[in-house]
Design a protein around this motif. Structure first.
Motif, PDB file in Angstrom:
ATOM      1  N   ASP A 214       0.927  -1.134   0.048  1.00  0.00           N
ATOM      2  CA  ASP A 214       0.115  -0.108  -0.303  1.00  0.00           C
ATOM      3  C   ASP A 214       0.922   1.109  -0.185  1.00  0.00           C
ATOM      4  O   ASP A 214       0.515   2.338  -0.842  1.00  0.00           O
ATOM      5  N   LEU A 215       1.913   1.225   0.839  1.00  0.00           N
ATOM      6  CA  LEU A 215       2.825   2.456   0.974  1.00  0.00           C
ATOM      7  C   LEU A 215       3.500   2.544  -0.512  1.00  0.00           C
ATOM      8  O   LEU A 215       3.581   3.864  -0.945  1.00  0.00           O
ATOM      9  N   CYS A 216       3.911   1.758  -1.061  1.00  0.00           N
ATOM     10  CA  CYS A 216       4.617   1.685  -2.423  1.00  0.00           C
ATOM     11  C   CYS A 216       3.378   2.196  -3.533  1.00  0.00           C
ATOM     12  O   CYS A 216       3.842   3.041  -4.279  1.00  0.00           O
ATOM     13  N   LEU A 217       2.485   1.763  -3.404  1.00  0.00           N
ATOM     14  CA  LEU A 217       1.308   2.211  -4.370  1.00  0.00           C
ATOM     15  C   LEU A 217       1.144   3.586  -4.244  1.00  0.00           C
ATOM     16  O   LEU A 217       0.856   4.407  -5.235  1.00  0.00           O
ATOM     17  N   ARG A 218       0.992   3.991  -2.911  1.00  0.00           N
ATOM     18  CA  ARG A 218       0.560   5.628  -2.847  1.00  0.00           C
ATOM     19  C   ARG A 218       1.766   6.277  -3.280  1.00  0.00           C
ATOM     20  O   ARG A 218       1.546   7.459  -3.716  1.00  0.00           O
ATOM     21  N   ALA A 219       2.945   5.869  -3.229  1.00  0.00           N
ATOM     22  CA  ALA A 219       4.265   6.606  -3.689  1.00  0.00           C
ATOM     23  C   ALA A 219       4.016   6.593  -5.140  1.00  0.00           C
ATOM     24  O   ALA A 219       4.246   7.768  -5.773  1.00  0.00           O
ATOM     25  N   HIS A 220       3.684   5.455  -5.762  1.00  0.00           N
ATOM     26  CA  HIS A 220       3.479   5.684  -7.264  1.00  0.00           C
ATOM     27  C   HIS A 220       2.428   6.706  -7.710  1.00  0.00           C
ATOM     28  O   HIS A 220       2.669   7.364  -8.656  1.00  0.00           O
ATOM     29  N   ARG A 221       1.458   6.482  -7.039  1.00  0.00           N
ATOM     30  CA  ARG A 221       0.313   7.491  -7.457  1.00  0.00           C
ATOM     31  C   ARG A 221       0.471   8.929  -7.098  1.00  0.00           C
ATOM     32  O   ARG A 221       0.030   9.899  -7.669  1.00  0.00           O
ATOM     33  N   ALA A 222       1.456   9.127  -6.343  1.00  0.00           N
ATOM     34  CA  ALA A 222       2.112  10.557  -6.063  1.00  0.00           C
ATOM     35  C   ALA A 222       3.120  11.040  -6.957  1.00  0.00           C
ATOM     36  O   ALA A 222       3.497  12.042  -6.891  1.00  0.00           O
ATOM     37  N   GLY A 223       3.375   9.981  -8.045  1.00  0.00           N
ATOM     38  CA  GLY A 223       4.460  10.358  -9.049  1.00  0.00           C
ATOM     39  C   GLY A 223       5.700  10.017  -8.591  1.00  0.00           C
ATOM     40  O   GLY A 223       6.737  10.516  -9.510  1.00  0.00           O
ATOM     41  N   HIS A 224       6.030   9.378  -7.524  1.00  0.00           N
ATOM     42  CA  HIS A 224       7.338   9.039  -7.206  1.00  0.00           C
ATOM     43  C   HIS A 224       7.787   7.595  -7.840  1.00  0.00           C
ATOM     44  O   HIS A 224       6.587   6.797  -8.495  1.00  0.00           O
ATOM     45  N   GLU A 225       8.608   6.925  -7.775  1.00  0.00           N
ATOM     46  CA  GLU A 225       9.067   5.735  -8.248  1.00  0.00           C
ATOM     47  C   GLU A 225       9.546   4.850  -7.117  1.00  0.00           C
ATOM     48  O   GLU A 225      10.195   5.418  -6.068  1.00  0.00           O
ATOM     49  N   VAL A 226       9.439   3.551  -7.119  1.00  0.00           N
ATOM     50  CA  VAL A 226      10.033   2.528  -6.271  1.00  0.00           C
ATOM     51  C   VAL A 226      10.984   1.779  -6.985  1.00  0.00           C
ATOM     52  O   VAL A 226      10.565   1.067  -8.246  1.00  0.00           O
ATOM     53  N   HIS A 227      12.041   1.284  -6.406  1.00  0.00           N
ATOM     54  CA  HIS A 227      13.200   0.714  -7.397  1.00  0.00           C
ATOM     55  C   HIS A 227      13.771  -0.198  -6.409  1.00  0.00           C
ATOM     56  O   HIS A 227      13.857  -0.276  -5.414  1.00  0.00           O
ATOM     57  N   PHE A 228      14.248  -1.327  -6.913  1.00  0.00           N
ATOM     58  CA  PHE A 228      15.194  -2.635  -6.460  1.00  0.00           C
ATOM     59  C   PHE A 228      16.461  -2.165  -6.769  1.00  0.00           C
ATOM     60  O   PHE A 228      16.843  -1.705  -7.829  1.00  0.00           O
ATOM     61  N   VAL A 229      17.381  -2.493  -5.698  1.00  0.00           N
ATOM     62  CA  VAL A 229      18.680  -2.080  -5.576  1.00  0.00           C
ATOM     63  C   VAL A 229      19.631  -3.413  -5.303  1.00  0.00           C
ATOM     64  O   VAL A 229      19.806  -4.006  -4.401  1.00  0.00           O
ATOM     65  N   ARG A 230      20.179  -3.910  -6.478  1.00  0.00           N
ATOM     66  CA  ARG A 230      20.891  -5.259  -6.437  1.00  0.00           C
ATOM     67  C   ARG A 230      22.328  -4.887  -5.472  1.00  0.00           C
ATOM     68  O   ARG A 230      22.591  -6.090  -5.117  1.00  0.00           O
ATOM     69  N   GLU A 231      22.937  -3.877  -5.573  1.00  0.00           N
ATOM     70  CA  GLU A 231      23.930  -3.809  -4.906  1.00  0.00           C
ATOM     71  C   GLU A 231      23.899  -3.843  -3.181  1.00  0.00           C
ATOM     72  O   GLU A 231      24.868  -3.734  -2.707  1.00  0.00           O
ATOM     73  N   SER A 232      22.636  -3.688  -2.690  1.00  0.00           N
ATOM     74  CA  SER A 232      22.424  -3.930  -1.389  1.00  0.00           C
ATOM     75  C   SER A 232      21.679  -5.224  -1.123  1.00  0.00           C
ATOM     76  O   SER A 232      20.759  -5.541  -1.730  1.00  0.00           O
ATOM     77  N   ARG A 233      22.577  -5.901  -0.312  1.00  0.00           N
ATOM     78  CA  ARG A 233      22.073  -7.188   0.145  1.00  0.00           C
ATOM     79  C   ARG A 233      21.910  -7.407   1.542  1.00  0.00           C
ATOM     80  O   ARG A 233      22.592  -6.997   2.458  1.00  0.00           O
ATOM     81  N   VAL A 234      20.883  -8.305   1.778  1.00  0.00           N
ATOM     82  CA  VAL A 234      20.605  -8.371   3.221  1.00  0.00           C
ATOM     83  C   VAL A 234      20.299  -9.924   3.508  1.00  0.00           C
ATOM     84  O   VAL A 234      19.402 -10.247   2.454  1.00  0.00           O
ATOM     85  N   CYS A 235      20.658 -10.341   4.510  1.00  0.00           N
ATOM     86  CA  CYS A 235      20.189 -11.832   4.910  1.00  0.00           C
ATOM     87  C   CYS A 235      18.944 -11.677   5.655  1.00  0.00           C
ATOM     88  O   CYS A 235      18.757 -11.343   6.664  1.00  0.00           O
ATOM     89  N   HIS A 236      18.053 -12.618   5.305  1.00  0.00           N
ATOM     90  CA  HIS A 236      16.563 -12.585   6.105  1.00  0.00           C
ATOM     91  C   HIS A 236      16.192 -13.976   6.527  1.00  0.00           C
ATOM     92  O   HIS A 236      16.239 -14.898   5.612  1.00  0.00           O
ATOM     93  N   ILE A 237      16.300 -14.294   7.716  1.00  0.00           N
ATOM     94  CA  ILE A 237      15.769 -15.476   8.235  1.00  0.00           C
ATOM     95  C   ILE A 237      14.040 -15.705   7.663  1.00  0.00           C
ATOM     96  O   ILE A 237      14.207 -16.744   7.168  1.00  0.00           O
TER      97      ILE A 237
END
Length: 339
Positions: A214-237
């Motif tokens: 929902d937060l990302c959709l609201r950002a899109h609708r406000a004219g912003h962009e949401v991106h995935f960044v391959r250079e940032s890596r995180v280990c998640h259990i």
């Protein structure tokens, strides 16, 4: 030096939460700001254990580390909103908010890679990391927005349908290059503060699940962009607090979040259509599994529970979508500071 507020929201995983905060601190050599560990009213000794653990850690001198008690378990969004508000009181100069799951560990350059990417792409409001598990296997980190076609495709689980609806398949898995996506996991999410000032924080009507969508959709609708960044890596259990991977029966809050997401962002007719398509797809999938003599894995009574929930929800008014904790809370209890 760029200032960041890092929020680590804990619910019954205090040891992991402190380790997550330590990994964030180690990755913030070139960033200032605050790390806020929020206990979301865990029914155990989590809060005191986090206080004790943070006091035993030697934190970087340029970071302010705080342990807070939210005082209520109103869900992922509400807990993170509490931490964001408190963090901005501690560090009012912060340009970014970084949401980090308590069961996640950031690699040494993970945060700086997100910040650098944001600085190079001023139209981007939200970025997310490449997330992988303890075994090194990639976790799906980026997605398209859910819709009617995706509800049917994900439930029918049939190759020809997936190929036909390939532009509507929800998971993007690991994109080959950094760039625009629909939404990203809230396990490692950097958000531009100026964008939050415009679109608001997490919608607290969601208890758990769909709030970052929902937060990302609201950002899109406000004219912003949401991106995935391959250079940032995180280990998640993954799903340590929620236990999603081991559900015997899907909890009611998942159905509530799903219904609210569709009815709020589209319409109630759209929400019931999405449910009808998921029911159709699931019935066809189960029929195929029966013909093939294969077991039907998944949570018990999933279809029945979803249909009953959505029919009841259809008779109730949709919650007011303006219910978000935008203003500062009346009381912020900073329980301890570790310098």
């Amino acid at each position: 030096m760029t200032d960041i507020v890092v929020v680590v929201l804990n619910y019954k995983t205090p040891d992991l939460a402190v380790l997550a905060a330590q990994s964030a601190a180690a990755a913030m050599a070139d960033c200032g700001g605050a790390i806020v560990l929020v206990d979301n009213d865990s029914p155990d000794s989590s809060f005191q254990r986090m206080i004790d653990a943070t006091r035993s850690v030697e934190w970087p001198a340029h970071l302010d580390v705080q342990v807070l008690q939210s005082g209520r378990n109103a869900g992922f969004g509400a807990g993170n909103n509490f931490g964001i508000h408190a963090g901005l009181e501690i560090c009012p100069t912060a340009e970014f908010i970084y949401i980090l799951n308590p069961d996640a560990q950031v690699e040494p350059n993970a945060i700086s890679a997100l910040v650098d990417y944001m600085n190079d792409h001023p139209k981007v409001a939200i970025v997310g990391s490449w997330v992988y598990g303890e075994d090194g296997a990639d976790h799906c980190s980026a997605f398209r927005f859910p819709g009617l076609a995706s509800e049917f495709e994900s439930s029918v689980r049939l190759g020809p349908v997936t190929r036909l609806l390939k532009k509507h398949v929800l998971p993007l898995h690991i994109p080959e290059t950094s760039g625009p996506v629909g939404w990203i996991l809230g396990a490692s999410m950097l958000v531009r503060r100026s964008a939050l000032n415009e679109i608001g924080l997490f919608d607290e009507t969601f208890f758990l699940y769909f709030e970052e969508t929902d937060l990302c959709l609201r950002a899109h609708r406000a004219g912003h962009e949401v991106h995935f960044v391959r250079e940032s890596r995180v280990c998640h259990i993954g799903s340590v607090s929620t236990g999603m991977g081991t559900w015997q029966r899907t909890p009611s809050y998942w159905y509530q979040s799903r219904w609210y997401y569709f009815s709020k962002n589209h319409s109630r007719a759209y929400a019931i259509s999405a449910t009808a398509l998921m029911v159709l797809g699931t019935v066809l999938w189960r029929l195929r599994r029966t013909i093939e003599g294969k077991p039907k894995p998944g949570a018990k009574h999933f279809l029945r529970d979803m249909v009953v929930h959505d029919l009841r929800a259809l008779l109730r008014p949709t919650p007011d979508a303006s219910i978000r904790a935008i203003g500062l809370p009346s009381e912020t209890s900073l329980q301890t500071s570790v310098d």
